[in-house]
Design a protein around this motif. Structure first.
Motif, PDB file in Angstrom:
ATOM      1  N   ASP A   1       0.832  -1.209   0.000  1.00  0.00           N
ATOM      2  CA  ASP A   1       0.000   0.000   0.000  1.00  0.00           C
ATOM      3  C   ASP A   1       0.865   1.257   0.000  1.00  0.00           C
ATOM      4  N   ALA A   2       1.994   1.201   0.713  1.00  0.00           N
ATOM      5  CA  ALA A   2       2.891   2.358   0.752  1.00  0.00           C
ATOM      6  C   ALA A   2       3.585   2.577  -0.589  1.00  0.00           C
ATOM      7  N   LEU A   3       3.810   1.498  -1.340  1.00  0.00           N
ATOM      8  CA  LEU A   3       4.506   1.616  -2.631  1.00  0.00           C
ATOM      9  C   LEU A   3       3.576   1.946  -3.796  1.00  0.00           C
ATOM     10  N   LEU A   4       2.284   1.665  -3.616  1.00  0.00           N
ATOM     11  CA  LEU A   4       1.352   1.777  -4.747  1.00  0.00           C
ATOM     12  C   LEU A   4       1.358   3.143  -5.439  1.00  0.00           C
ATOM     13  N   PRO A   5       1.333   4.259  -4.711  1.00  0.00           N
ATOM     14  CA  PRO A   5       1.343   5.550  -5.412  1.00  0.00           C
ATOM     15  C   PRO A   5       2.555   5.712  -6.328  1.00  0.00           C
ATOM     16  N   THR A   6       3.698   5.214  -5.877  1.00  0.00           N
ATOM     17  CA  THR A   6       4.907   5.307  -6.699  1.00  0.00           C
ATOM     18  C   THR A   6       4.842   4.342  -7.871  1.00  0.00           C
ATOM     19  N   LEU A   7       4.360   3.129  -7.632  1.00  0.00           N
ATOM     20  CA  LEU A   7       4.226   2.162  -8.732  1.00  0.00           C
ATOM     21  C   LEU A   7       3.318   2.713  -9.823  1.00  0.00           C
ATOM     22  N   ARG A   8       2.277   3.408  -9.456  1.00  0.00           N
ATOM     23  CA  ARG A   8       1.343   3.936 -10.446  1.00  0.00           C
ATOM     24  C   ARG A   8       1.975   5.033 -11.291  1.00  0.00           C
ATOM     25  N   ARG A   9       3.068   5.617 -10.810  1.00  0.00           N
ATOM     26  CA  ARG A   9       3.769   6.630 -11.597  1.00  0.00           C
ATOM     27  C   ARG A   9       4.773   6.012 -12.573  1.00  0.00           C
ATOM     28  N   CYS A  10       4.994   4.700 -12.462  1.00  0.00           N
ATOM     29  CA  CYS A  10       5.894   4.015 -13.417  1.00  0.00           C
ATOM     30  C   CYS A  10       5.095   3.744 -14.693  1.00  0.00           C
ATOM     31  N   SER A  11       4.923   4.766 -15.483  1.00  0.00           N
ATOM     32  CA  SER A  11       3.955   4.757 -16.588  1.00  0.00           C
ATOM     33  C   SER A  11       4.320   3.816 -17.712  1.00  0.00           C
ATOM     34  N   ARG A  12       5.577   3.375 -17.782  1.00  0.00           N
ATOM     35  CA  ARG A  12       5.999   2.497 -18.881  1.00  0.00           C
ATOM     36  C   ARG A  12       6.164   1.041 -18.432  1.00  0.00           C
ATOM     37  N   LEU A  13       5.805   0.734 -17.209  1.00  0.00           N
ATOM     38  CA  LEU A  13       6.047  -0.593 -16.636  1.00  0.00           C
ATOM     39  C   LEU A  13       5.348  -1.679 -17.455  1.00  0.00           C
ATOM     40  N   ARG A  14       6.117  -2.746 -17.764  1.00  0.00           N
ATOM     41  CA  ARG A  14       5.573  -3.878 -18.520  1.00  0.00           C
ATOM     42  C   ARG A  14       5.437  -5.122 -17.645  1.00  0.00           C
ATOM     43  N   PHE A  15       6.354  -5.294 -16.697  1.00  0.00           N
ATOM     44  CA  PHE A  15       6.384  -6.500 -15.877  1.00  0.00           C
ATOM     45  C   PHE A  15       6.529  -6.119 -14.414  1.00  0.00           C
ATOM     46  N   LEU A  16       5.749  -6.804 -13.558  1.00  0.00           N
ATOM     47  CA  LEU A  16       5.861  -6.614 -12.108  1.00  0.00           C
ATOM     48  C   LEU A  16       5.876  -7.991 -11.461  1.00  0.00           C
ATOM     49  N   GLY A  17       6.946  -8.304 -10.732  1.00  0.00           N
ATOM     50  CA  GLY A  17       7.079  -9.590 -10.064  1.00  0.00           C
ATOM     51  C   GLY A  17       6.952  -9.437  -8.561  1.00  0.00           C
ATOM     52  N   LEU A  18       5.946 -10.083  -7.979  1.00  0.00           N
ATOM     53  CA  LEU A  18       5.704  -9.998  -6.533  1.00  0.00           C
ATOM     54  C   LEU A  18       5.596 -11.378  -5.907  1.00  0.00           C
ATOM     55  N   TYR A  19       5.986 -12.397  -6.615  1.00  0.00           N
ATOM     56  CA  TYR A  19       5.840 -13.764  -6.116  1.00  0.00           C
ATOM     57  C   TYR A  19       6.606 -13.935  -4.799  1.00  0.00           C
TER      58      TYR A  19
END
Length: 504
Positions: A392-410
């Motif tokens: 939840d703390a990272l989400l605002p920053t992740l949403r600003r990564c406008s070109r992101l193609r892959f996210l690994g959270l396993y």
């Protein structure tokens, strides 16, 4: 769907020999090659290569996407092409200057042929077996050249005859561009092939070099034998080099002006407890990395670098675009340095898996992602002890990564509710197409983990199949309702191709 031309080509290559080959227009060779390769017609491929009307034959350009290659027979087809080139060079050696062959092939490019190390395809070919096949072909042609020259010298006894034999025109030969994988089993044949390549008719040019479990002397010998103009990646994984071993190998990499990718994962580098020797080793490593002007990708996975990232990267001449630091025991100062460095705004790929972001690393990570948000395409945060509050703390920053193609959270401890919230809030990222998420924590059965009798090993908590199916269905329904048919969410960390630096 296949074009009419391709369908016609498939009908033609179904028959061998090709009756129309001598009169075939040159522009039809590529489509026939593609059809013969994809349909597994090695004899047709042999005939096509024997009369190839162009100076270059590039596998990937002719056959198409790697995904298409993975679904079709490969090994016999690749071998047929190699054998056809060998046969053609032998004819050119024995009949120098002859116009008996219409073949104009001078560059065979087999880079990009997908690896099948586990033999998943019934006729698949691993990079290792391809390397061995090419190396054997180079050695065979060089041996045939020496034998032919020896026979010629015997036929022309005397000084004038020997001079005539030595002055006989040599065929121009063929350059083979390939990705090479070597281990202790294949080292000898590859060494011989590379050492004879410069003077031989079949010259092996390495594009990407991967070595496992070779001695330092063996690695150095192969690196020194390679044509320096072609190498773009060196991968020395699973080799306990340590700082001492790296100091031996890295100076030889400065020969390669086009070297853009260096992978040194599992190199047994541990500088968590500084000593005078490790300080010298780090300065040496930094200086040698600084001698690689084209370096853009660096993988130091599973090195223990705590507090030393600044010293290791300080001499690089240009910003890195791909940095893999999985399980590197990083501390907040390392991430703080990275966020303030000239690498951050250029990073396209970042792997920080295996770090504990439940503690003091979370805020430095958030600041780093702020700096990389405009460029980041691939972010791996697997097994990072992240719970719902950290995500939840990272989400605002992740949403600003406008070109992101892959996210690994396993491997993180996230709930179904947190994952659904993540999905809904990242739908706005237009390029995001793959998310690898963990098994939701609320899908585990409540009983405590079981210890194996007589062992220290502990079984993980058993998964509740019904709860997991329900959570998966909820996520799938959210995806379906979103209309994002291009977006894949999966809890399987395998079975999907990772973004390679050269495809970013």
């Amino acid at each position: 769907s296949d074009s009419l031309l391709f369908l016609c080509a498939r009908r033609i290559v179904a028959h061998h020999p090709l009756p129309i080959l001598p009169a075939l227009p040159a522009h039809l060779y590529p489509i026939l090659f593609q059809a013969a390769f994809l349909d597994g017609r090695p004899l047709v491929l042999r005939d096509l290569v024997t009369a190839w009307p162009f100076p270059v034959l590039n596998f990937q350009r002719l056959v198409g996407r790697r995904e298409l290659l993975r679904d079709h027979p490969c090994k016999l087809c690749v071998q047929a092409v190699i054998l056809a080139v060998v046969a053609q060079l032998r004819r050119e050696l024995e009949e120098p200057g002859s116009d008996s062959s219409a073949c104009r092939l001078r560059v065979l490019d087999v880079t990009g042929v997908p690896d099948d190390p586990a033999g998943r395809a019934p006729d698949g070919m691993s990079v290792w077996s391809g390397t061995v096949a090419l190396a054997k072909a180079c050695v065979e042609v060089s041996k045939h050249q020496r034998e032919f020259q020896r026979r010629g010298s015997k036929r022309h006894k005397g000084r004038s005859g020997a001079a005539t034999a030595a002055a006989a025109p040599q065929p121009p030969g063929v350059d083979v561009h390939a990705d090479l994988f070597v281990n202790g089993t294949s080292y000898g044949i590859l060494r011989d092939a590379l050492q004879t390549a410069a003077a031989g008719p079949l010259r092996l040019k390495c594009r990407e070099f991967q070595a496992e479990k070779l001695s330092l002397a063996g690695i150095v010998s192969l690196l020194e034998s390679m044509d320096p103009s072609c190498v773009r990646r060196v991968d020395l994984r699973f080799r306990n080099l340590g700082l001492t071993g790296l100091s031996v190998i890295l100076p030889h990499l400065s020969r390669f002006p086009e070297l853009r990718s260096l992978k040194l994962q599992y190199s047994n580098v541990d500088v968590r407890r500084p000593t005078p020797e490790s300080a010298i080793g780090i300065r040496c490593l930094a200086g040698q990395l600084g001698m690689l002007p084209s370096l853009r990708e660096l993988n130091l996975g599973s090195s223990r670098l705590s507090g030393n990232l600044r010293q290791i990267l300080c001499d690089l001449q240009a910003p890195l675009e791909s940095l893999e630091l999985a399980f590197c025991s990083l501390v907040p100062a390392d991430l703080a340095f990275l966020s303030q460095s000239f690498h951050a705004p250029a990073l396209k790929r970042l792997d920080l898996s295996g770090h504990d972001f439940s503690q003091g690393l979370l805020e430095p990570l958030r600041l780093l992602l702020e700096e990389t948000s405009a460029s980041l395409l691939h972010l791996d945060l697997m097994e990072c002890r992240m719970a719902d509050s950290h995500l939840d703390a990272l989400l605002p920053t992740l949403r600003r990564c406008s070109r992101l193609r892959f996210l690994g959270l396993y491997g993180n401890s996230l709930s179904t509710a947190a994952l659904k919230d993540l999905l809904q809030k990242t739908l706005e990222l237009p390029d995001l197409h793959l998310v690898v998420y963990p098994f939701p924590v609320d899908c585990y059965k409540p009983e405590p983990p079981r210890r194996v009798p007589g062992s220290r090993r502990i079984y993980e908590e058993p998964m509740d199949g019904q709860l997991l199916a329900a959570a998966t269905a909820e996520i799938s329904q959210l995806l379906a309702n979103s209309g994002r048919t291009d977006l894949v969410w999966t809890y399987n960390p395998y079975g999907h191709g990772a973004l390679d630096y050269f495809s970013l």
